[in-house]
Design a protein around this motif. Structure first.
Motif, PDB file in Angstrom:
ATOM      1  N   GLU A   1     112.434  40.397  58.175  1.00 25.95           N
ATOM      2  CA  GLU A   1     111.110  41.003  58.339  1.00 25.95           C
ATOM      3  C   GLU A   1     110.337  40.971  57.029  1.00 25.95           C
ATOM      4  N   LEU A   2     111.061  41.252  55.919  1.00 23.87           N
ATOM      5  CA  LEU A   2     110.411  41.196  54.616  1.00 23.87           C
ATOM      6  C   LEU A   2     109.972  39.770  54.292  1.00 23.87           C
ATOM      7  N   LYS A   3     110.810  38.793  54.602  1.00 25.76           N
ATOM      8  CA  LYS A   3     110.465  37.397  54.354  1.00 25.76           C
ATOM      9  C   LYS A   3     109.247  36.973  55.180  1.00 25.76           C
ATOM     10  N   LYS A   4     109.223  37.394  56.429  1.00 24.80           N
ATOM     11  CA  LYS A   4     108.070  37.038  57.257  1.00 24.80           C
ATOM     12  C   LYS A   4     106.794  37.659  56.687  1.00 24.80           C
ATOM     13  N   SER A   5     106.858  38.918  56.279  1.00 25.80           N
ATOM     14  CA  SER A   5     105.682  39.573  55.703  1.00 25.80           C
ATOM     15  C   SER A   5     105.219  38.860  54.448  1.00 25.80           C
ATOM     16  N   PHE A   6     106.189  38.397  53.635  1.00 23.98           N
ATOM     17  CA  PHE A   6     105.824  37.671  52.418  1.00 23.98           C
ATOM     18  C   PHE A   6     105.096  36.369  52.764  1.00 23.98           C
ATOM     19  N   HIS A   7     105.606  35.621  53.758  1.00 24.92           N
ATOM     20  CA  HIS A   7     104.949  34.381  54.174  1.00 24.92           C
ATOM     21  C   HIS A   7     103.540  34.663  54.708  1.00 24.92           C
ATOM     22  N   ARG A   8     103.379  35.726  55.464  1.00 20.64           N
ATOM     23  CA  ARG A   8     102.060  36.065  56.013  1.00 20.64           C
ATOM     24  C   ARG A   8     101.092  36.438  54.892  1.00 20.64           C
ATOM     25  N   LEU A   9     101.584  37.183  53.908  1.00 17.02           N
ATOM     26  CA  LEU A   9     100.736  37.559  52.779  1.00 17.02           C
ATOM     27  C   LEU A   9     100.342  36.327  51.973  1.00 17.02           C
ATOM     28  N   PHE A  10     101.294  35.424  51.782  1.00 17.81           N
ATOM     29  CA  PHE A  10     101.001  34.189  51.057  1.00 17.81           C
ATOM     30  C   PHE A  10      99.933  33.382  51.799  1.00 17.81           C
ATOM     31  N   ARG A  11     100.051  33.303  53.120  1.00 17.69           N
ATOM     32  CA  ARG A  11      99.065  32.556  53.916  1.00 17.69           C
ATOM     33  C   ARG A  11      97.683  33.186  53.799  1.00 17.69           C
ATOM     34  N   LEU A  12      97.616  34.519  53.838  1.00 15.89           N
ATOM     35  CA  LEU A  12      96.329  35.205  53.737  1.00 15.89           C
ATOM     36  C   LEU A  12      95.674  34.918  52.396  1.00 15.89           C
ATOM     37  N   VAL A  13      96.441  35.011  51.305  1.00 18.16           N
ATOM     38  CA  VAL A  13      95.885  34.737  49.978  1.00 18.16           C
ATOM     39  C   VAL A  13      95.421  33.284  49.894  1.00 18.16           C
ATOM     40  N   ASP A  14      96.214  32.366  50.432  1.00 20.05           N
ATOM     41  CA  ASP A  14      95.856  30.959  50.389  1.00 20.05           C
ATOM     42  C   ASP A  14      94.578  30.688  51.186  1.00 20.05           C
ATOM     43  N   ASN A  15      94.442  31.339  52.344  1.00 20.25           N
ATOM     44  CA  ASN A  15      93.228  31.160  53.148  1.00 20.25           C
ATOM     45  C   ASN A  15      91.999  31.741  52.452  1.00 20.25           C
ATOM     46  N   LEU A  16      92.167  32.905  51.815  1.00 16.91           N
ATOM     47  CA  LEU A  16      91.055  33.487  51.059  1.00 16.91           C
ATOM     48  C   LEU A  16      90.643  32.560  49.916  1.00 16.91           C
ATOM     49  N   ASP A  17      91.628  31.962  49.259  1.00 12.61           N
ATOM     50  CA  ASP A  17      91.331  31.049  48.161  1.00 12.61           C
ATOM     51  C   ASP A  17      90.598  29.809  48.680  1.00 12.61           C
ATOM     52  N   PHE A  18      90.992  29.333  49.868  1.00 10.96           N
ATOM     53  CA  PHE A  18      90.301  28.185  50.478  1.00 10.96           C
ATOM     54  C   PHE A  18      88.833  28.533  50.732  1.00 10.96           C
ATOM     55  N   MET A  19      88.580  29.721  51.306  1.00 12.04           N
ATOM     56  CA  MET A  19      87.204  30.107  51.606  1.00 12.04           C
ATOM     57  C   MET A  19      86.396  30.295  50.326  1.00 12.04           C
ATOM     58  N   ARG A  20      87.049  30.793  49.268  1.00 12.15           N
ATOM     59  CA  ARG A  20      86.354  30.924  47.991  1.00 12.15           C
ATOM     60  C   ARG A  20      85.924  29.552  47.476  1.00 12.15           C
ATOM     61  N   LEU A  21      86.844  28.578  47.527  1.00 17.34           N
ATOM     62  CA  LEU A  21      86.515  27.233  47.073  1.00 17.34           C
ATOM     63  C   LEU A  21      85.427  26.599  47.936  1.00 17.34           C
ATOM     64  N   ALA A  22      85.509  26.847  49.252  1.00 19.49           N
ATOM     65  CA  ALA A  22      84.524  26.251  50.171  1.00 19.49           C
ATOM     66  C   ALA A  22      83.110  26.725  49.856  1.00 19.49           C
TER      67      ALA A  22
END
Length: 342
Positions: A123-144
């Protein structure tokens, strides 16, 4: 022939027909935002100016919410379409700083947590992957939205091969989530000018978005060539979305309601649309009467006959499986305990 109400119900934006000082018609999306917009009701005092000389677009406020609107005059009355106005509370500098700190915290957590490097605590690993995805998506939108834009490195690539390989890798994972992923195409190869990394991300975003739909247990991905374009269709067998689910899917919900559980952050489709636009393509969501169908259209030319030279792309996945990160919102936690890369 469908009547006016049937046509309005299929229109994704909020739409209102005004005749004189009365609401003549309002589609479900308009009433979702503003329930008082009932046919026959008087035009609210806070509505934007409705004269023919008024600005044709702008912003109006209702309660605590702001809406961007467009106004068009017709022989049947005035058509007003609107959607929530974008928020501008954070400056670019503030967003850059917040994302930089989030990435630092993620790195510290990954290095310092024995739980993430051990075989347990899925469960902790899944939460970490989800958090990583959210940060990565926010970074994509910032660059866009920045002047530099998202790095775009097109080459002559095989879209059919990319789709086939991506679906083959994702299918076993989604099967454990109760979703069958089926890819079919008459094409063994389809060359297009594109960025393989971005197009793989686009496809995974669409698959994850479809798998999240209520009642979804089968996703069909189809690729064909039509009129000099590659057409990728992604459909499912889930239940048609409710009006509120549709608003969440189109990122049109407001602060008047709590976010829906499992609706995500609303970044997946905007990211997919931006990647499609970088490739001079289009991304459509056909609402119809059943579960939504997503249609991606990309040009198949012109192709560059030269072999391109590209600088190596720095790895930014933190050593995580890109596939598990992309699908982390929909996969069961048990799969993350088996990820040797985390």
């Amino acid at each position: 022939m469908p009547d006016l109400n049937d046509l309005l119900a299929c229109f994704p934006e909020a739409a209102v027909l005004i005749q004189g000082d009365r609401i003549a018609a309002a589609n479900p999306m308009a009433r979702h935002y503003l329930p008082q917009l009932e046919p026959g009701a008087p035009v609210p005092s806070w509505f934007p100016p409705l004269s023919e000389e008024a600005p044709r677009s702008g912003v109006f406020t209702a309660g605590l919410s702001r809406y961007a609107f467009r106004l068009a005059g017709t022989s049947g009355g005035l058509w007003l379409t609107f959607q929530p106005a974008p928020l501008t509370a954070l400056t670019d500098t503030q967003l850059d700083g917040a994302l930089r700190q989030l990435r630092t915290f993620l790195g510290e957590l990954l290095v310092g947590s024995e739980e993430l490097s051990g075989p347990g605590h899925p469960e902790l690993k899944k939460s970490f992957h989800r958090l990583f995805r959210l940060v990565d998506n926010l970074d994509f939108m910032r660059l866009a939205g920045s002047g530099d834009g998202v790095p775009f490195r097109p080459v002559t690539m095989d879209l059919a091969g990319l789709c086939r390989q991506t679906c083959a890798e994702a299918a076993p994972l989604l099967r454990d989530a109760g979703v069958e992923l089926d890819y079919q195409s008459p094409l063994s190869s389809l060359l297009v000018p594109g960025d393989p990394q971005l197009l793989r991300r686009l496809l995974l975003e669409l698959i994850a978005n479809a798998a999240r739909a209520p009642g979804q247990d089968r996703i069909e991905v189809r690729l064909r060539s039509q009129g000099g374009r590659a057409v990728l269709t992604l459909s499912g067998n889930g239940a048609p979305p409710t009006q509120r689910q549709l608003a969440a899917m189109l990122q049109q919900d407001t602060d008047q309601r709590l976010p829906m559980a499992g609706s995500g952050a609303g970044l997946g489709l905007p990211i997919a649309r931006h990647i499609a636009s970088l490739h001079q393509g289009s991304l459509l969501v056909d609402l119809g009467q059943e579960a939504p169908t997503t249609i991606l259209s990309l040009p198949t030319g012109p192709l560059d006959p030269r072999v391109p030279v590209r600088s190596p792309i720095l790895q930014q996945d933190g050593g995580l499986s890109p596939l598990l990160v992309a699908l982390s919102d929909v996969l069961p936690a048990g799969l993350f305990a088996l990820d040797d890369d985390s």
